[in-house]
Design a protein around this motif. Sequence first.
Motif, PDB file in Angstrom:
ATOM      1  N   VAL A   1       6.835   2.707   2.891  1.00  0.00           N
ATOM      2  CA  VAL A   1       5.503   3.026   2.883  1.00  0.00           C
ATOM      3  C   VAL A   1       5.272   4.683   4.067  1.00  0.00           C
ATOM      4  CG1 VAL A   1       3.781   2.164   4.927  1.00  0.00           C
ATOM      5  CG2 VAL A   1       4.848   0.776   3.272  1.00  0.00           C
ATOM      6  N   LYS A   2       6.141   4.468   4.818  1.00  0.00           N
ATOM      7  CA  LYS A   2       6.056   5.902   5.503  1.00  0.00           C
ATOM      8  C   LYS A   2       6.933   7.244   4.929  1.00  0.00           C
ATOM      9  CE  LYS A   2       8.103   4.119   9.392  1.00  0.00           C
ATOM     10  NZ  LYS A   2       9.058   4.228  10.707  1.00  0.00           N
ATOM     11  N   GLU A   3       7.306   6.797   3.913  1.00  0.00           N
ATOM     12  CA  GLU A   3       7.823   7.731   3.683  1.00  0.00           C
ATOM     13  C   GLU A   3       6.731   8.817   2.026  1.00  0.00           C
ATOM     14  OE1 GLU A   3      11.672   7.228   0.700  1.00  0.00           O
ATOM     15  OE2 GLU A   3      12.230   5.866   3.171  1.00  0.00           O
ATOM     16  N   GLU A   4       6.393  10.112   2.121  1.00  0.00           N
ATOM     17  CA  GLU A   4       5.302  10.340   1.920  1.00  0.00           C
ATOM     18  C   GLU A   4       5.414  10.555   0.448  1.00  0.00           C
ATOM     19  OE1 GLU A   4       2.564  11.887   3.241  1.00  0.00           O
ATOM     20  OE2 GLU A   4       3.658  10.502   4.842  1.00  0.00           O
ATOM     21  N   ILE A  11       5.423  10.448  -3.840  1.00  0.00           N
ATOM     22  CA  ILE A  11       4.949   8.713  -3.891  1.00  0.00           C
ATOM     23  C   ILE A  11       5.544   8.209  -5.220  1.00  0.00           C
ATOM     24  CG2 ILE A  11       2.898   8.431  -6.285  1.00  0.00           C
ATOM     25  CD1 ILE A  11       1.952   8.387  -3.022  1.00  0.00           C
ATOM     26  N   ARG A  44       6.012   4.682  -6.066  1.00  0.00           N
ATOM     27  CA  ARG A  44       5.832   3.478  -4.536  1.00  0.00           C
ATOM     28  C   ARG A  44       4.910   2.460  -4.135  1.00  0.00           C
ATOM     29  NH1 ARG A  44      10.316   4.649  -1.509  1.00  0.00           N
ATOM     30  NH2 ARG A  44      11.209   6.968  -1.635  1.00  0.00           N
ATOM     31  N   TYR A  45       3.841   3.248  -4.810  1.00  0.00           N
ATOM     32  CA  TYR A  45       2.998   2.084  -4.675  1.00  0.00           C
ATOM     33  C   TYR A  45       2.450   0.937  -5.830  1.00  0.00           C
ATOM     34  CZ  TYR A  45       1.214   5.105  -8.418  1.00  0.00           C
ATOM     35  OH  TYR A  45       0.582   5.833  -9.780  1.00  0.00           O
ATOM     36  N   PHE A  46       3.393   1.174  -6.900  1.00  0.00           N
ATOM     37  CA  PHE A  46       3.074   0.166  -7.252  1.00  0.00           C
ATOM     38  C   PHE A  46       4.499  -1.253  -6.754  1.00  0.00           C
ATOM     39  CE2 PHE A  46       1.408   1.775 -11.187  1.00  0.00           C
ATOM     40  CZ  PHE A  46      -0.286   1.475 -11.541  1.00  0.00           C
ATOM     41  N   ILE A 102       6.168  -1.239  -3.641  1.00  0.00           N
ATOM     42  CA  ILE A 102       5.880  -1.709  -2.018  1.00  0.00           C
ATOM     43  C   ILE A 102       5.162  -2.764  -2.388  1.00  0.00           C
ATOM     44  CG2 ILE A 102       5.707  -1.097   0.141  1.00  0.00           C
ATOM     45  CD1 ILE A 102       5.999   1.660  -0.603  1.00  0.00           C
ATOM     46  N   PRO A 103       4.196  -3.179  -2.855  1.00  0.00           N
ATOM     47  CA  PRO A 103       3.365  -4.078  -2.770  1.00  0.00           C
ATOM     48  C   PRO A 103       4.079  -5.033  -3.360  1.00  0.00           C
ATOM     49  CG  PRO A 103       1.491  -2.159  -3.463  1.00  0.00           C
ATOM     50  CD  PRO A 103       3.569  -2.093  -3.448  1.00  0.00           C
ATOM     51  N   THR A 104       4.476  -4.829  -4.361  1.00  0.00           N
ATOM     52  CA  THR A 104       5.379  -5.817  -5.070  1.00  0.00           C
ATOM     53  C   THR A 104       6.104  -6.566  -4.748  1.00  0.00           C
ATOM     54  OG1 THR A 104       4.142  -4.474  -7.440  1.00  0.00           O
ATOM     55  CG2 THR A 104       6.422  -6.682  -7.647  1.00  0.00           C
ATOM     56  N   LYS A 110       1.757   5.234   9.540  1.00  0.00           N
ATOM     57  CA  LYS A 110       1.785   4.666   7.782  1.00  0.00           C
ATOM     58  C   LYS A 110       1.954   3.035   8.023  1.00  0.00           C
ATOM     59  CE  LYS A 110       0.709   6.803   3.655  1.00  0.00           C
ATOM     60  NZ  LYS A 110       1.887   7.540   2.542  1.00  0.00           N
ATOM     61  N   PHE A 119      -4.154  -8.362  -1.461  1.00  0.00           N
ATOM     62  CA  PHE A 119      -3.584  -7.618  -1.611  1.00  0.00           C
ATOM     63  C   PHE A 119      -2.545  -6.456  -1.559  1.00  0.00           C
ATOM     64  CE2 PHE A 119       1.306  -6.774  -0.631  1.00  0.00           C
ATOM     65  CZ  PHE A 119       0.981  -6.821   1.210  1.00  0.00           C
ATOM     66  N   ILE A 120      -1.763  -6.585  -3.267  1.00  0.00           N
ATOM     67  CA  ILE A 120      -1.497  -5.920  -3.956  1.00  0.00           C
ATOM     68  C   ILE A 120      -2.024  -4.419  -4.494  1.00  0.00           C
ATOM     69  CG2 ILE A 120      -0.278  -5.341  -5.793  1.00  0.00           C
ATOM     70  CD1 ILE A 120       0.710  -8.044  -6.047  1.00  0.00           C
ATOM     71  N   LEU A 140      -2.862  -2.679  -0.654  1.00  0.00           N
ATOM     72  CA  LEU A 140      -1.513  -1.927  -0.413  1.00  0.00           C
ATOM     73  C   LEU A 140      -1.689  -0.377  -1.186  1.00  0.00           C
ATOM     74  CD1 LEU A 140       0.488  -1.675   1.997  1.00  0.00           C
ATOM     75  CD2 LEU A 140       2.130  -3.600   0.898  1.00  0.00           C
ATOM     76  N   SER A 141      -1.239  -0.673  -2.790  1.00  0.00           N
ATOM     77  CA  SER A 141      -1.290  -0.112  -3.801  1.00  0.00           C
ATOM     78  C   SER A 141      -2.335   1.118  -3.015  1.00  0.00           C
ATOM     79  CB  SER A 141      -1.578  -0.421  -5.221  1.00  0.00           C
ATOM     80  OG  SER A 141      -0.629  -1.504  -5.568  1.00  0.00           O
ATOM     81  N   ILE A 159      -1.914   2.956  -0.341  1.00  0.00           N
ATOM     82  CA  ILE A 159      -0.321   4.008  -0.331  1.00  0.00           C
ATOM     83  C   ILE A 159      -0.610   5.351  -1.310  1.00  0.00           C
ATOM     84  CG2 ILE A 159       2.267   4.882  -0.813  1.00  0.00           C
ATOM     85  CD1 ILE A 159       2.407   1.641  -0.368  1.00  0.00           C
ATOM     86  N   PHE A 216      -3.477  -3.742 -12.159  1.00  0.00           N
ATOM     87  CA  PHE A 216      -1.099  -4.071 -12.120  1.00  0.00           C
ATOM     88  C   PHE A 216      -1.515  -5.289 -11.275  1.00  0.00           C
ATOM     89  CE2 PHE A 216       2.075  -3.351  -9.528  1.00  0.00           C
ATOM     90  CZ  PHE A 216       3.376  -3.042 -10.383  1.00  0.00           C
ATOM     91  N   VAL A 235       0.820  -8.437 -12.076  1.00  0.00           N
ATOM     92  CA  VAL A 235       1.367  -8.751 -11.422  1.00  0.00           C
ATOM     93  C   VAL A 235       1.680 -10.349 -10.858  1.00  0.00           C
ATOM     94  CG1 VAL A 235       3.604  -8.422  -9.490  1.00  0.00           C
ATOM     95  CG2 VAL A 235       2.975  -6.839 -10.970  1.00  0.00           C
TER      96      VAL A 235
END
Lengths: 501, 151
Positions: free
Chosen positions: A220-223, A225, A389-391, A393-395, B75, B102-103, B106-107, B110, B125, B129
């Motif tokens: 998450v911390k990595e910039e 995308i 990443r935004y897909f 990480i939450p997955t 973050k 949640f998904i 959080l998406s 980010i 999405f 999922v």
Amino acid sequence: MEHIISIFESLLTFQNILFIIVGVAGGALISSLPGLTATMTLALIIPFTFSMNATTSLLLLGGLYVGAIYGSAIPAILINTPGNPSGIATTFDGYPLNKKGETEKALMASGVGSSTGGIIGAIALLFLAPLLASVALSFGPPQLFWITVFALTIIGTLTSQSQLRGFIGGAIGVLIGCVGIAPIGGDVRYTFGMWQLQGGIELVSALIGLFAIPQVLEMVKEEKIRIGKVVSYKHKKGVLKEVIKYALKRPYLMIRSALIGIIIGIKPGAGGNIAGIISYNEAVRWSKEPEKFGTGILDGVLAPDTATGSEVGGSLIPLLALGIPSAPPTAVLIGALLSHGMIPGPELFKKYSDIVYPFLFGFLIANIALFFLAIYLPRISSKLVNIPRYFLIPTIVFLCVVGSYSIRNSIFDVYIMVIIGLLGYLLKKFDITAAPLVLGLILGPIMEKALIQSMLLVKSGESIGEVFFGNAISIALVLLCILALIWPFISKKHSLIIEEK
Amino acid sequence: MIRDVVFAILLIVASVIGYIKVENLSFTSSFFPEMVCVVLTTLVFIDITLRIVKRIIKKQSIKKKNLFIDLFADKAGVAIILILLYIVILKDLGFIASSILFIGLLSLYIKKVSRVLDILKIFTFSFLVTLFFYFIFYHLFNIQLPRGIIS
């Protein structure tokens, strides 16, 4: 002969072969995403295997383990970022080969190296694990106690930057492992009135939390995308043949690398990354043209990938024969064995030979399958590298939650997974990695049982010296513990040289 | 350094509590955890002493940092809060609704999007999922995921 026929009868079903192939392919594809380690991949997939029979479940996980270790080399070659630490040494020559326009050659060399190493590792596993298990059958509680002490000592030494912090992590893990009913005394400990904790901390939940949550929070911390950029390469005819011919002309390189991988795999705490780096280092040392390493030569891909491939088989030897996980992915496999009611250790080969032997042969098949799959997998992986990443990480978090819930249909296991995961994240900030924690958690109950049984022998009249040191194996194990403690001081110079490389 | 000291104190306190909690149990139940607590305290004590001595020898000044900010206020801190909220609402709101939320959230966090189209894409999405895995676990593995008040 009858026994062998029954092994192959239970192994060679359509379902089992399918799951081996799915495991290898899935492991390679998931693990080719940088950040998704082999351990995390296994931890996330374990809940999907609960409804399967033990043999199929183990074959799938074995295939995943093989694929995941290989998969890390794909992004190492394509974008100079390994999918997990096992692929670090592949970047040294794999990426320069890609830069030179020889991407496919590098990818094929990685596949050939991984599968060759894997096949040699699987053969070693097939012969050494039952042999070691038969020796270990003669071990009593004191010897078992010393084995667990040795495993914790060496893992504390190898997995953290600070040796002391590694030991602290191991001790925290052992203490967490004390939660629940005492294995011999029967008293309830550290449950704080919660009946769900009486059976102890749910191991698979804890494993998912420890191996996935801290990693996800770091991601998450990595910039960036996207993990990598769009990668494509042109398929040329005859590349695989060329690579195979090249590898066949270097039998010493391949065998030496495979042996390094097996030895490193057996040694607790040292994973594929160390096997790859040491093997690369040895390839440089034995080469007639050491100056060419790092500029993009096939030897620089074959050596580390053969070692990481064989390390997988090596790491399964202490797991199956002694019940001691020597690397984090094997700790997850312990969770899988336990979920099917199988306690890893010397008894495994006696009690569950109908499951263990098909698994061993299946593991060999997985490595053969890898050889063929490695021709096509990189083409798909190069597309996966682009998943944002935004897909992703939450997955992953979502899968952690669903996975831990599905173990016992209990929301409590989800809480445990998150709490342990956050604890792992917090401890990582203090240089305490997940590996010693998990090892402590797994080995704690085994160590306690062995220690208390030994202490009862003392209470029955035998002297402490006689019980704990009155046997050649015990003394050898104590000496190994001492050696593990002082090893970092002896090998400091050696490690510095490897790090520089 | 202050962080290390606080960490050491917390671990020692946890070990002492761990020791006291099992003190009155039978020998076979208490001996091992007691031993682990003693080992843990000793290791932590040696570790922190060595770190302090190293500081003194190197004559480094101790940087004052807010412990909480240092550990969680990056973050990842927001992600941690979202994960905690997710597992809190999971039982009451049900698996499908809480997972989509949640998904999606959080998406969004980010990616940092503000365009309606991007928000729609992200929630589509998360919807797909969630439904995909709901189908796999519910129908294939026969696992009853929490249905919450919505059901």
